[in-house]
Design an enzyme around this catalytic site. Sequence first.
Site, PDB file in Angstrom:
ATOM      1  N   LYS A   1      13.770 -44.589 -35.295  1.00 26.59           N
ATOM      2  CA  LYS A   1      14.085 -45.691 -34.382  1.00 26.59           C
ATOM      3  C   LYS A   1      14.457 -46.934 -35.193  1.00 26.59           C
ATOM      4  CE  LYS A   1      12.025 -47.880 -30.235  1.00 26.59           C
ATOM      5  NZ  LYS A   1      10.790 -47.972 -29.416  1.00 26.59           N
TER       6      LYS A   1
ATOM      7  N   SER B   1      11.787 -47.352 -24.536  1.00 27.25           N
ATOM      8  CA  SER B   1      12.806 -47.924 -25.393  1.00 27.25           C
ATOM      9  C   SER B   1      13.303 -47.001 -26.495  1.00 27.25           C
ATOM     10  CB  SER B   1      12.264 -49.202 -26.028  1.00 27.25           C
ATOM     11  OG  SER B   1      11.171 -48.901 -26.875  1.00 27.25           O
TER      12      SER B   1
ATOM     13  N   SER C   1       7.127 -46.139 -24.331  1.00 25.68           N
ATOM     14  CA  SER C   1       8.448 -46.035 -24.959  1.00 25.68           C
ATOM     15  C   SER C   1       8.711 -44.768 -25.753  1.00 25.68           C
ATOM     16  CB  SER C   1       8.701 -47.256 -25.861  1.00 25.68           C
ATOM     17  OG  SER C   1       9.072 -48.363 -25.077  1.00 25.68           O
TER      18      SER C   1
END
Lengths: 104, 501, 511
Positions: free
Chosen positions: C70, C145, C169
């Site tokens: 990420k 996310s 997330s």
Amino acid sequence: MRRAAHRIGAVIDREEVLHVARLARLALSEEELEPMARELSAVLDHIAKISELSLEDVPPTSHVVELTGALRPDEPRPSFPREVALEQAPAVGGDGFLVPSPQA
Amino acid sequence: MPEDATTLSGGAAASGRPGSNGAGPALEPVIGLEIHVQLATRTKMFCGCELSFGEPPNTRTCAVCLGLPGSLPVANAKAVHFGLMIGLALGSELAPRSIFHRKNYFYPDLPKGYQISQFDEPLCLGGRLGDVRIHRVHLEEDAAKLIHEGESGRIHGSDASVVDFNRGGTPLAEIVTEPDIRTAEQASEWLKLLRVTLRQLGVSDVNMEEGSLRCDANISLRPAGTDTLGVKTELKNMNSFRFIERGIKAEIERQRKVIEGGREVTQETLHYDPASGAISSLRSKEEAHDYRYFPEPDLLPVAIDEQMLAAAREAMSELPAERAQRFEAELELSSDSAQQLAYRSELGDYFEAALAAAVDPPAPAQALANWVSGDLLARLGDGEDPVASRVEPAALAALVGLVAAKQISVGAGRQVLDKLIAEGGDPAAIVEAEGLAAIGGGDELAEIVAAALAANLDAAERVRGGNAKAIGPIVGAVMRETKGRADGGEVTRLVNEQLGI
Amino acid sequence: MLPLSAAQAIAAIEAGELSARELFAFYRERAQADAAANGDGLNCFTWVSEEDQDPTIAGGPLAGVPLAVKDLFCAEGVPSQSGSRILEGYRPPYTATSVARLKDAGATLLAKTNQDEFAMGSSTENSAYGPTLNPWDRTRVPGGSSGGSAAAVAAGLAPWALGTDTGGSIRQPAALCGIVGLKPTYGAVSRYGMIAFASSLDQAGPLTRDVTDAALMFERMVGHDPCDATSLQFPEPIGKPTAERLDGIRLGVPAELRAPAGDFADAEVEPGVRDAFERALKLAEELGASVHEISLPHAPHALSAYYVLAPSEASSNLARFDGVRYGMRAPGATDLLDMYTRTRHDGFGAEVKRRIMLGTYALSSGYYDAYYGSAQRVRTKIAEDFKTAFDSVDLILTPTSANVAFGLGEKTANPWSMYLSDYFTVPMSLAGIPAISIPCGLAVPGQGAGATQSGGERGSSGQPDGGSSRQSLGLPVGLQIAGPAFSENRLLDAAHAFEQALGFAEGAARA
Ligand SMILES: [Mg+2]
Ligand SMILES: [Zn+2]
């Protein structure tokens, strides 16, 4: 306790939005102001549900980790060379980070 | 903080006039101090960067103290240890569990947009030093250094500053007193006691000029004899004892004029300019600060366990007040002497080093104390540390020993001291080389005394007749003859003996 | 070569059937193709390695298996922007502990994945680098996310990926993309080098094709880090999950998170998801578990508390983006205040600004006790609710999300509707306990059960080519399993048993 308590769920108005934006160092254009006030008010309205709970005798939780802090021994570790420290700076002046003077 | 300085009208300069002008009740100053002390750890409060002592800018930084995204603080155990020592020295209550908070505000010298500090659960609460109560002691991190235009030739343009993060993150102990101080002099005297205490603890360099000891004062006035608290102002960052005294005096005067002029003191932050004596307002450009304190989620509460407490107790050296007491009790020094030496730790250390020296004949403690704080300091200059002089503690001890044993006279001792200060060396050797040895005991002095009596028959007659004061000319003659090496007491004894008294 | 799970890839490399270099090149090509496709791709990545081989490859138990990370994890010299314009092009001088540990164990850095800006969002639409699309249906979001990580793994563009979970997330995008996502116990994994959203909640964790991979990655991430004071030594080694049955395990189903009602009816579970969840409960009983209705009385208030605590911490965490030391600075500022306010105005997206404002307000003078203080107390009650529940059950089951993947733009106009995406995941975040989301079948959006499979039959989910044909087959549903702090081994074992029985592991979408 230490701060005068406001009631929860108050709708946030334009003036308050401006005040908070200033604290947060966020410029908000005239067009952004009204939607921000409306959206924040809507979210605060949902959040207000927690004021229905009776929480007087409940201790606050800051950390879920039920431990106390590990401290660091006072042992030096290498620092960055200056070039590394300054490498990503948007503006450099001399050996440091250049900023508009707070006294200007 | 974004503040602009506005010179205050009315009473900017200190008049130095004491007391009120008689209109209305006398006003009494109420003063509290907030002291920031840089702790003498090796590394910063929350990262492993070494503390900076004048290194080139931005060479003592890392991801943590630059506030790089993703970096996290980890508290320095030594800083906590020093904090505990300060708490112990001040008789504070040590919190078994204390919490770091974030104090949020924007400024270029604050890399994360918040300072990690302590808020409602500080490391130490309460306490007392001398006649001033302590409110609290907490730990926090220092800000970086902002070099404004004009202070560096390398900055171009009139509206720019440069940030050097070397100092950013240096561990600080913030010591806050209760408002127990009543005069500027008391503030400065108390701060000196605090400084010597902290120096003795070894927790800080406590150098005001270099910024390792910084003092703000909260000042208000109230009608004498009442215990209401007036509106206070905060006088910021006075960087010497002299300026602290002058600054506080000036602010007291300013407030007095404001109140006596029928106006009200405004709560604000003030800056004292020692050059002009002017006090100016650091008025915020915007509404009052709202620091939005909340518990620092990156750090867990600091728990003080028995081991940490024991380590802090173990590391406590003797504090000035305790040392003075010991000097009195164990060495039988006068209380004046004891305090003079103990409250200036460098004098106390020098004195104790001299006392520990094995000299023959031995130097009595009180005599040694007198020589250190009297003759030695008078010759070196009041602010000097005798350790930095050429006079070795053992040499002074030897000198005092010689004087005490009457092997040299006091006057000769002073001559030896002059020589030691100029060149160093060994007192016995100097006495030998300069021929300063007392003429004592043996026939030599007796013959000189006999000659002096013969030459001063009048005086001898009057002494014999009971007029002790008449001995002066006889002793004078002996001293002239011996160039001051004779011991006054011995001369008197011999005079009396030879006159059959 | 088909996309492989990490465990399969390691086995192939160890058997000499495949070299680490070939594997890296295979995935790099796929990832590059997606990155180069611009609007025609899924937009999973914000950076893809330009080398044919990770030059820092270390060898070790992970055998060089490529890892997608990420964007908000700092990797030295690699763009790490947390999906924000304010950090555009930022290349940190250091590497996050969890990334460093995985690399030390032999993982190679393949790519950085797209995300909601500063991890604030549930759809990956809040990225300054454009939205990521759901590989099952490109008109839909992948969740967020960690949407780039989830979509990349689901689409076989990366064998596995690292994500972070603050309020859901990892779990919610894993659910919406039909893969496995583990949010560890708070403190189990170092946060050092993760660009912070909400420090007391953020945790790094794996997004993987199956439960075995999740355990494999997690095993290499856990442990105390001297650089993170809130990290802890994990009390036991992480094992390879092997359970096929759930015999004797007491599973709790909180009423409040099964069918939100009354004031909380907004979070109502859509029929297809509900059906899939109820089938999973039946399956659990077939596998030997007992299912018990339990109560987490304060769970419905978790979202409110979360939307005070997380924005408050975020407002402070994001104060460092001030245009001084790194990142963007708005040009032409007249003075310092102007520089600050315009840099932050131009650099942050709408949702980030909203949360900074919300958090600043909640912490400001006069409001602290009403908002922050109350939210901390709710947090205490929620943690107590879980403690009580775990006195009588071993694990807790809920749907991961009330719905399957929703349409792009569907929830952007109304912040609270987006926030509701975290209704089922936020309570565990506040309590700091571990939770895993595993695929539990497919459901047709907004309807009853679609072509979902259960039981031992191996599911086929086919190609997610976008368009309505996919919807008739259905979209992935996530099952959330939560356990007490440090129960990851039990959690992974239970997830493994479900996975084997549900047979969904092979059914990941492909781009
Ligand atoms: Mg302070
Ligand atoms: Zn540092």
